[in-house]
Each structure stands twice: as structure tokens, then as C-alpha cells.
Design a protein around this motif. Structure first.
Motif, PDB file in Angstrom:
ATOM      1  N   ILE A  12       0.848  -1.191   0.000  1.00  0.00           N
ATOM      2  CA  ILE A  12       0.000   0.000   0.000  1.00  0.00           C
ATOM      3  C   ILE A  12       0.890   1.251   0.000  1.00  0.00           C
ATOM      4  O   ILE A  12       1.730   1.423   0.881  1.00  0.00           O
ATOM      5  CB  ILE A  12      -0.946   0.008   1.222  1.00  0.00           C
ATOM      6  N   GLY A  13       0.706   2.095  -0.990  1.00  0.00           N
ATOM      7  CA  GLY A  13       1.503   3.318  -1.085  1.00  0.00           C
ATOM      8  C   GLY A  13       2.909   3.109  -1.606  1.00  0.00           C
ATOM      9  O   GLY A  13       3.707   4.049  -1.641  1.00  0.00           O
ATOM     10  N   ALA A  14       3.231   1.878  -2.022  1.00  0.00           N
ATOM     11  CA  ALA A  14       4.572   1.592  -2.539  1.00  0.00           C
ATOM     12  C   ALA A  14       4.717   2.107  -3.970  1.00  0.00           C
ATOM     13  O   ALA A  14       3.743   2.483  -4.623  1.00  0.00           O
ATOM     14  CB  ALA A  14       4.838   0.087  -2.495  1.00  0.00           C
ATOM     15  N   ILE A  73     -12.857 -11.331  -5.786  1.00  0.00           N
ATOM     16  CA  ILE A  73     -11.571 -10.944  -5.211  1.00  0.00           C
ATOM     17  C   ILE A  73     -10.962  -9.841  -6.065  1.00  0.00           C
ATOM     18  O   ILE A  73     -10.843  -9.984  -7.287  1.00  0.00           O
ATOM     19  CB  ILE A  73     -10.604 -12.135  -5.128  1.00  0.00           C
ATOM     20  N   VAL A  74     -10.621  -8.737  -5.428  1.00  0.00           N
ATOM     21  CA  VAL A  74      -9.965  -7.633  -6.123  1.00  0.00           C
ATOM     22  C   VAL A  74      -8.597  -7.409  -5.496  1.00  0.00           C
ATOM     23  O   VAL A  74      -8.358  -7.767  -4.337  1.00  0.00           O
ATOM     24  CB  VAL A  74     -10.802  -6.339  -6.067  1.00  0.00           C
ATOM     25  N   TYR A  75      -7.706  -6.808  -6.267  1.00  0.00           N
ATOM     26  CA  TYR A  75      -6.380  -6.485  -5.745  1.00  0.00           C
ATOM     27  C   TYR A  75      -6.261  -4.985  -5.532  1.00  0.00           C
ATOM     28  O   TYR A  75      -6.671  -4.174  -6.375  1.00  0.00           O
ATOM     29  CB  TYR A  75      -5.270  -6.939  -6.699  1.00  0.00           C
ATOM     30  N   GLY A  76      -5.661  -4.616  -4.405  1.00  0.00           N
ATOM     31  CA  GLY A  76      -5.337  -3.226  -4.124  1.00  0.00           C
ATOM     32  C   GLY A  76      -3.916  -3.150  -3.582  1.00  0.00           C
ATOM     33  O   GLY A  76      -3.406  -4.110  -3.015  1.00  0.00           O
ATOM     34  N   GLY A  77      -3.291  -2.019  -3.741  1.00  0.00           N
ATOM     35  CA  GLY A  77      -1.910  -1.860  -3.293  1.00  0.00           C
ATOM     36  C   GLY A  77      -1.049  -1.361  -4.430  1.00  0.00           C
ATOM     37  O   GLY A  77      -0.390  -2.146  -5.118  1.00  0.00           O
ATOM     38  N   SER A  78      -1.105  -0.036  -4.673  1.00  0.00           N
ATOM     39  CA  SER A  78      -0.337   0.608  -5.754  1.00  0.00           C
ATOM     40  C   SER A  78      -0.712   0.070  -7.129  1.00  0.00           C
ATOM     41  O   SER A  78       0.134  -0.047  -8.024  1.00  0.00           O
ATOM     42  CB  SER A  78       1.171   0.448  -5.512  1.00  0.00           C
ATOM     43  N   ALA A  79      -1.996  -0.279  -7.303  1.00  0.00           N
ATOM     44  CA  ALA A  79      -2.468  -0.780  -8.602  1.00  0.00           C
ATOM     45  C   ALA A  79      -2.649   0.377  -9.573  1.00  0.00           C
ATOM     46  O   ALA A  79      -2.970   1.502  -9.177  1.00  0.00           O
ATOM     47  CB  ALA A  79      -3.779  -1.524  -8.430  1.00  0.00           C
ATOM     48  N   GLY A  80      -2.465   0.085 -10.858  1.00  0.00           N
ATOM     49  CA  GLY A  80      -2.620   1.115 -11.883  1.00  0.00           C
ATOM     50  C   GLY A  80      -2.687   0.480 -13.253  1.00  0.00           C
ATOM     51  O   GLY A  80      -2.976  -0.719 -13.384  1.00  0.00           O
ATOM     52  N   PRO A  81      -2.418   1.227 -14.319  1.00  0.00           N
ATOM     53  CA  PRO A  81      -2.449   0.670 -15.671  1.00  0.00           C
ATOM     54  C   PRO A  81      -1.481  -0.503 -15.809  1.00  0.00           C
ATOM     55  O   PRO A  81      -0.352  -0.453 -15.314  1.00  0.00           O
ATOM     56  CB  PRO A  81      -2.016   1.842 -16.555  1.00  0.00           C
ATOM     57  N   GLY A  82      -1.940  -1.542 -16.459  1.00  0.00           N
ATOM     58  CA  GLY A  82      -1.096  -2.703 -16.672  1.00  0.00           C
ATOM     59  C   GLY A  82      -1.134  -3.728 -15.559  1.00  0.00           C
ATOM     60  O   GLY A  82      -0.690  -4.866 -15.743  1.00  0.00           O
ATOM     61  N   THR A  83      -1.667  -3.359 -14.398  1.00  0.00           N
ATOM     62  CA  THR A  83      -1.674  -4.280 -13.260  1.00  0.00           C
ATOM     63  C   THR A  83      -2.602  -5.466 -13.508  1.00  0.00           C
ATOM     64  O   THR A  83      -2.231  -6.625 -13.296  1.00  0.00           O
ATOM     65  CB  THR A  83      -2.100  -3.562 -11.970  1.00  0.00           C
TER      66      THR A  83
END
Length: 255
Positions: A181-183, A212-222
Motif C-alpha cells: 500500500i503506497g509503494a 476478489i480484487v487487488y489493491g496496493g499501488s495498482a494502476g495501468p497494466g496491473t
């Protein structure tokens, strides 16, 4: 036996406490403008503003398919609980999802697995979809060990929630490794896929949908890198720019 069909994909964003009142409502109006795009056929979208703007956000989003969420709830519907927010009132205010057990709340406010499970049960009791944040606090440098440690730490977080909600209600599990998170970068894709595949097994046999979703510095391409394990993304500050949110939604819808 063939594998069960995967649930419908989903993307969401939490505004935490970054925006003031007018900025929040402006953002929600921007999210409204995304409704009706081609991704609608494949992806659900939700937005989680602060409590104060919840009712006005519900009014803005009312004509759309965008789901409104709240950032927390209490485990009782009514009573002498000064400062807490009732899940009954959240549902009446227009929320459909409630975020529970975020790592910040566990760390800063001492929320335990027991509290999170009670809140999830209260949300489900009031017709809200519990969006439960789970994740390990530490990261092992050896990949195989990291997966095992993550599953060991996350398993009680998941099982306590699933035991507290009816088998037939929808639940969203947001896998957010605390260390990610925030990395600068999201967690390693292989790590996410291996952990979430095991977490999905814990919900096997439920009659209600478990996404199930992923969170933790997710963005384009993740998403394309972890699609084998997850059904969508739970976004933070990156998606506070509507154009970036739109790009991620398009990627999830097309992956």
C-alpha cells in the motif's frame, strides 16, 4: 469437473480523506460521466466517498449503474454508539457496498478480525455488500516463503468473515498486502496470483458470489498481469484522476 465460471469483473476507488466536500462531489460527477461506456457490459464500477457526501453522491449517481460505497460501518444498527455509523442508515442513504477492515483502520484504530467479521455480518444483514480488506503485514524476500506466510496470515481474516455472513450473500475480498500500500510498485504478479488462488478456495461452496480484487499501488497494466487470480482492482490515489480511472476500467474490461 470443469472450473466454475468467474464472477463479473469489478473496479472501485476509495477517496479516503483526500478531498474536501466540493472536490468529492466534483469527482463523483466525473465518475457518473464514465457510466454508459463500452466497459459497462463487462465491468461493475463503484466509488467510495466520505460519509458527509454520501447522500449527495447517491443523488448524483442515482440514474447510473455505478455503485456507491461507504468507508466503514458499525456492527449494530441502532444504539448509544456515539460517533459510529449505522449500516442501516448507510443502506437508507444509498450505499450498496461498505468497505471494512482496511489496513489503516486495523493499524490506527486497533480493528481486529473479530470486529471486522461483526461489521461484515451487520453489512450483510442490512443488504450491503461487505468489501473486506485483507492482507499480510510483512513480506518475505523468498517468493515461495512469501506466499505461504501471506496465506497463513490472511486465512483467519477471510474465514472469520465468511463465518459471520450468510452463505448466499455477495462478498468482495480486497487483497491488499500491507507492505504494497503506497509503494512505488504493486506486489509481484506471481505472488498476487498464487495468494488469491488459495484465498478463493476458502470461499468454495458458497452459493453467494465471492469476488476478489487487488489493491496496493495498482494502476495501468496491473490487471492483465494478475487476471488469473483476481476479478478486478481496488484503486487508491492513482485513480483520483478520472482519466486514469477510465484507463484502468478499459483495461479491466478488455483484458
Amino acid at each position: 469437473m470443469p472450473p466454475l465460471p468467474r464472477p463479473r469483473r469489478i473496479v472501485g476507488v476509495s477517496l479516503k480523506m483526500y478531498f474536501d466536500l466540493q472536490s468529492t462531489l466534483s469527482y463523483v460527477r466525473g465518475v457518473l460521466q464514465l457510466d454508459g461506456d463500452a466497459w459497462n457490459a463487462r465491468v461493475d464500477l463503484f466509488v467510495i466517498p466520505d460519509f458527509v457526501t454520501l447522500m449527495e453522491s447517491a443523488r448524483i449517481l442515482e440514474p447510473s449503474s455505478v455503485m456507491l460505497g461507504a468507508q466503514d460501518t458499525f456492527w449494530e444498527d441502532k444504539g448509544a454508539y456515539t460517533g459510529e455509523v449505522s449500516p442501516l442508515v448507510l443502506r437508507q442513504a444509498g450505499a450498496r457496498i461498505v468497505e471494512i477492515g482496511h489496513a489503516e483502520r486495523r493499524a490506527m484504530f486497533g480493528e481486529t478480525d473479530e470486529w471486522v467479521a461483526k461489521k461484515a455480518g451487520a453489512a450483510a444483514r442490512n443488504g450491503l455488500i461487505p468489501l473486506v480488506c485483507i492482507g499480510e503485514r510483512t513480506h518475505h524476500s523468498v517468493a515461495s516463503a512469501a506466499v505461504g506466510m501471506a496465506i497463513e496470515e490472511c486465512k483467519p481474516q477471510v474465514t472469520s468473515v465468511l463465518a459471520a455472513v450468510p452463505d448466499d450473500v455477495e462478498v468482495i475480498l480486497a487483497y491488499e498486502p500491507v507492505w504494497a500500500i503506497g509503494a512505488a510498485e504493486p506486489a509481484d504478479p506471481d505472488h498476487v496470483v498464487n495468494v488469491t488462488k488459495e484465498l478463493r478456495k476458502l470461499a468454495a461452496g458458497r452459493t453467494g458470489t465471492t469476488r476478489i480484487v487487488y489493491g496496493g499501488s495498482a494502476g495501468p497494466g496491473t490487471f492483465a498481469k494478475i487476471v488469473e487470480g483476481v476479478d478486478g482492482l481496488f484503486l487508491g490515489r492513482f485513480a483520483h484522476d478520472i482519466h486514469k480511472l477510465q484507463k484502468v476500467i478499459q483495461e479491466v474490461g478488455g483484458a
